[in-house]
Design a protein around this motif. Structure first.
Motif, short mmCIF file in Angstrom:
data_model
loop_
_atom_site.label_atom_id
_atom_site.label_comp_id
_atom_site.label_asym_id
_atom_site.label_seq_id
_atom_site.Cartn_x
_atom_site.Cartn_y
_atom_site.Cartn_z
N LEU A 92 0.76 -1.10 -0.04
CA LEU A 92 -0.01 -0.10 -0.07
C LEU A 92 0.99 1.20 -0.05
CD1 LEU A 92 -2.80 -1.10 2.54
CD2 LEU A 92 -3.36 -0.24 0.19
N ASP A 93 0.65 2.15 -0.96
CA ASP A 93 1.27 3.54 -0.80
C ASP A 93 0.94 4.10 0.51
OD1 ASP A 93 0.78 6.56 -1.23
OD2 ASP A 93 1.93 5.88 -2.47
N PRO A 94 2.31 4.56 0.98
CA PRO A 94 1.94 5.10 2.69
C PRO A 94 0.86 6.14 2.72
CG PRO A 94 4.33 5.01 1.93
CD PRO A 94 3.65 4.91 0.62
N ALA A 95 0.65 7.11 1.62
CA ALA A 95 -0.54 8.08 1.94
C ALA A 95 -1.72 7.41 2.09
CB ALA A 95 -0.36 9.15 0.54
N VAL A 96 -2.10 6.18 1.14
CA VAL A 96 -3.10 5.58 1.16
C VAL A 96 -3.19 4.93 2.35
CG1 VAL A 96 -4.43 3.72 -0.10
CG2 VAL A 96 -3.32 5.37 -1.30
N LEU A 97 -2.35 4.26 2.90
CA LEU A 97 -2.43 3.58 4.20
C LEU A 97 -2.73 4.32 5.31
CD1 LEU A 97 -2.08 0.96 5.82
CD2 LEU A 97 0.36 1.46 6.00
N GLY A 117 -23.17 0.36 -0.43
CA GLY A 117 -22.29 0.61 0.54
C GLY A 117 -21.82 2.09 -0.16
N THR A 118 -21.01 2.81 0.76
CA THR A 118 -20.57 4.09 0.45
C THR A 118 -18.91 4.07 0.05
OG1 THR A 118 -22.10 5.23 1.74
CG2 THR A 118 -20.30 6.84 0.97
N VAL A 119 -18.49 4.76 -1.13
CA VAL A 119 -17.00 4.90 -1.12
C VAL A 119 -16.41 5.71 -0.14
CG1 VAL A 119 -15.16 5.51 -2.63
CG2 VAL A 119 -17.69 4.47 -3.50
N ALA A 120 -15.61 4.98 0.59
CA ALA A 120 -14.72 5.59 1.54
C ALA A 120 -13.43 6.24 0.92
CB ALA A 120 -14.34 4.95 2.82
N LEU A 121 -12.68 5.44 0.11
CA LEU A 121 -11.66 5.92 -0.61
C LEU A 121 -11.56 5.00 -1.78
CD1 LEU A 121 -8.76 7.68 -0.20
CD2 LEU A 121 -7.88 5.58 0.67
N ALA A 122 -10.78 5.58 -2.70
CA ALA A 122 -10.52 4.99 -4.08
C ALA A 122 -9.01 5.24 -4.56
CB ALA A 122 -11.50 5.35 -5.37
N TRP A 123 -8.32 4.11 -4.78
CA TRP A 123 -7.22 4.36 -5.63
C TRP A 123 -6.67 3.42 -6.48
CZ3 TRP A 123 -8.68 1.88 -1.36
CH2 TRP A 123 -8.34 0.72 -1.09
N HIS A 124 -5.38 3.41 -7.08
CA HIS A 124 -4.75 2.63 -8.04
C HIS A 124 -3.81 1.82 -7.57
CE1 HIS A 124 -3.20 1.89 -12.50
NE2 HIS A 124 -4.26 0.95 -12.13
N ASN A 125 -3.97 0.49 -7.62
CA ASN A 125 -2.66 -0.40 -7.15
C ASN A 125 -2.79 -1.93 -7.87
OD1 ASN A 125 -1.28 -1.89 -5.58
ND2 ASN A 125 -1.48 -0.60 -3.66
N TYR A 144 -8.19 -1.11 -10.01
CA TYR A 144 -8.61 0.08 -9.59
C TYR A 144 -9.55 -0.20 -8.34
CZ TYR A 144 -7.21 2.21 -13.76
OH TYR A 144 -6.28 2.95 -14.83
N MET A 145 -9.09 -0.06 -7.09
CA MET A 145 -9.50 -0.48 -5.80
C MET A 145 -10.25 0.67 -5.07
SD MET A 145 -6.40 -2.79 -4.56
CE MET A 145 -7.25 -3.59 -3.47
N TYR A 146 -11.18 0.31 -4.40
CA TYR A 146 -11.87 0.91 -3.27
C TYR A 146 -12.48 0.35 -2.18
CZ TYR A 146 -15.92 -0.83 -5.96
OH TYR A 146 -16.90 -1.44 -6.55
N ALA A 147 -12.52 1.07 -1.23
CA ALA A 147 -12.94 0.72 0.26
C ALA A 147 -14.54 1.12 0.50
CB ALA A 147 -12.00 0.77 1.27
N LEU A 148 -15.22 0.31 1.11
CA LEU A 148 -16.64 0.91 1.23
C LEU A 148 -17.21 1.09 2.78
CD1 LEU A 148 -19.09 -1.01 -1.20
CD2 LEU A 148 -18.01 1.23 -1.47
N SER A 149 -17.42 1.89 3.44
CA SER A 149 -18.11 2.00 4.48
C SER A 149 -19.73 1.92 4.63
CB SER A 149 -17.71 3.26 5.20
OG SER A 149 -18.16 4.43 4.63
N GLY A 150 -20.36 1.73 5.64
CA GLY A 150 -21.62 1.65 5.77
C GLY A 150 -22.13 0.43 4.87
N VAL A 151 -21.45 -0.58 4.61
CA VAL A 151 -21.91 -1.57 3.64
C VAL A 151 -23.22 -2.40 4.30
CG1 VAL A 151 -21.23 -3.91 2.81
CG2 VAL A 151 -19.57 -2.06 2.96
N ARG A 152 -23.91 -2.69 3.58
CA ARG A 152 -25.37 -3.32 3.78
C ARG A 152 -25.87 -4.34 3.19
NH1 ARG A 152 -30.64 0.13 4.36
NH2 ARG A 152 -31.63 -1.69 3.38
#
Length: 315
Positions: free
Chosen positions: A10-15, A65-73, A93-101
């Protein structure tokens, strides 16, 4: 995914950003391939924190769910998911979700709600129109504000549709809809509550009519015209002392035997839990009957807050 297990990729800034968004240092991750001839890249470039994502499969919407962060890795994607055997692409093209239902909304219901042709299917990584996105959010009673990020004015559907911006505020169309719903609410309430007081279907308390509303068991936006007129079964009296909001937002439901079912999400608020324990725990809803079960079943599948199923990556 636990961040510590993949920190080296993971890129340090993304982490750092992920750790700020998810204090437990783990989140559910998804990925999208670039697509043939990079067809997905322009769509992915528009993805922003706060966008709402829907997932479909097996002829139904099964996750939101709601996109919390998207990045390329590409390296992390290949480590997690390898590469597609047919295309050689990875879900970079990755992304993390919050509030997943988790959801269980048949595509036939989505097509009817959005006015789509019966043959229209959701394929790939796409967008929905503004009005369609708003209807979907209303259908599942999904509030992006429940997520870890502040919602933006964007909305995204994965595995189908066209993404567009939501415009906040009222419009002529919205105002007309509210007027229709209020008139319908008055008609249903007059049927359910002919006198000066009545019983809340959920907690059973007898209250003055000012503290009771005609609550749709199945959300009005999802009802067919026939169901909207099924006033004997599609609605119930719910009190404004907590039951209406708890049911509408999915903290409680009524199971197939007519017993009150409590969501684990209620445990996040001691005040809510206390109210449920005092007025709703172990209650049998006498308003329930076999004719009304199909509406309660819809509420359990679409509104009741349940845990998310294990997601599948999206090609």
């Amino acid at each position: 995914m636990r961040f510590a297990d993949h920190a080296a990729l993971l890129d340090p800034a993304v982490l750092q950003t992920l750790r700020g968004l998810f204090p437990r240092e783990e989140a559910q991750m998804w990925g999208v391939t670039p697509g043939q001839n990079n067809a997905n890249v322009p769509k992915i470039a528009k993805m922003r924190p706060g966008d709402v994502v829907f997932f479909s499969g097996n002829k139904r919407l099964y996750l939101a769910g709601t996109v919390a962060l998207a990045w390329h890795n590409p390296a992390l994607a290949e480590h997690l998911w390898s590469r597609d055997e047919d295309t050689g692409l990875t879900w970079e093209y990755m992304y993390a979700l919050s509030g997943v239902r988790g959801l269980d909304v048949p595509m036939d219901e989505v097509r009817r709600l959005l006015g789509w042709k019966p043959t229209r299917n959701i394929m790939g990584f796409n967008q929905v129109k503004q009005e369609e996105g708003e209807l979907l959010l209303e259908l599942i009673d999904f509030d992006p504000g429940d997520a870890a990020t502040s919602p933006t004015t964007h909305q995204l559907v994965s595995e189908g549709g066209d993404r567009t911006e939501q415009q906040h505020g009222s419009s002529d169309k919205a105002s007309s809809g509210i007027t229709v719903r209020r008139a319908e609410q008055d008609r249903i309430k007059a049927y359910l509550l002919p006198g000066s007081e009545g019983d809340c279907a959920l907690c059973g308390r007898t209250l003055p009519k000012e503290f009771l509303v005609a609550a749709h068991i199945k959300k009005r936006a999802a009802c067919t015209e026939e169901e909207r007129w099924d006033v004997q079964n599609v609605a119930m009296l719910a009190c404004l002392l907590g039951c209406d909001s708890l049911f509408e937002h999915g903290f409680i439901a009524v199971d197939h035997n007519g017993d009150v079912q409590v969501s684990e999400a209620a445990e996040n608020s001691p005040t809510v839990s206390k109210h449920i324990d005092e007025h709703l725990a172990d209650r049998h809803v006498t308003w329930w009957n076999p004719k009304r079960e199909k509406y309660y079943a819809w509420h359990r599948a679409n509104t009741f807050k349940t845990g998310a199923p294990s997601p599948e990556r999206i090609a």
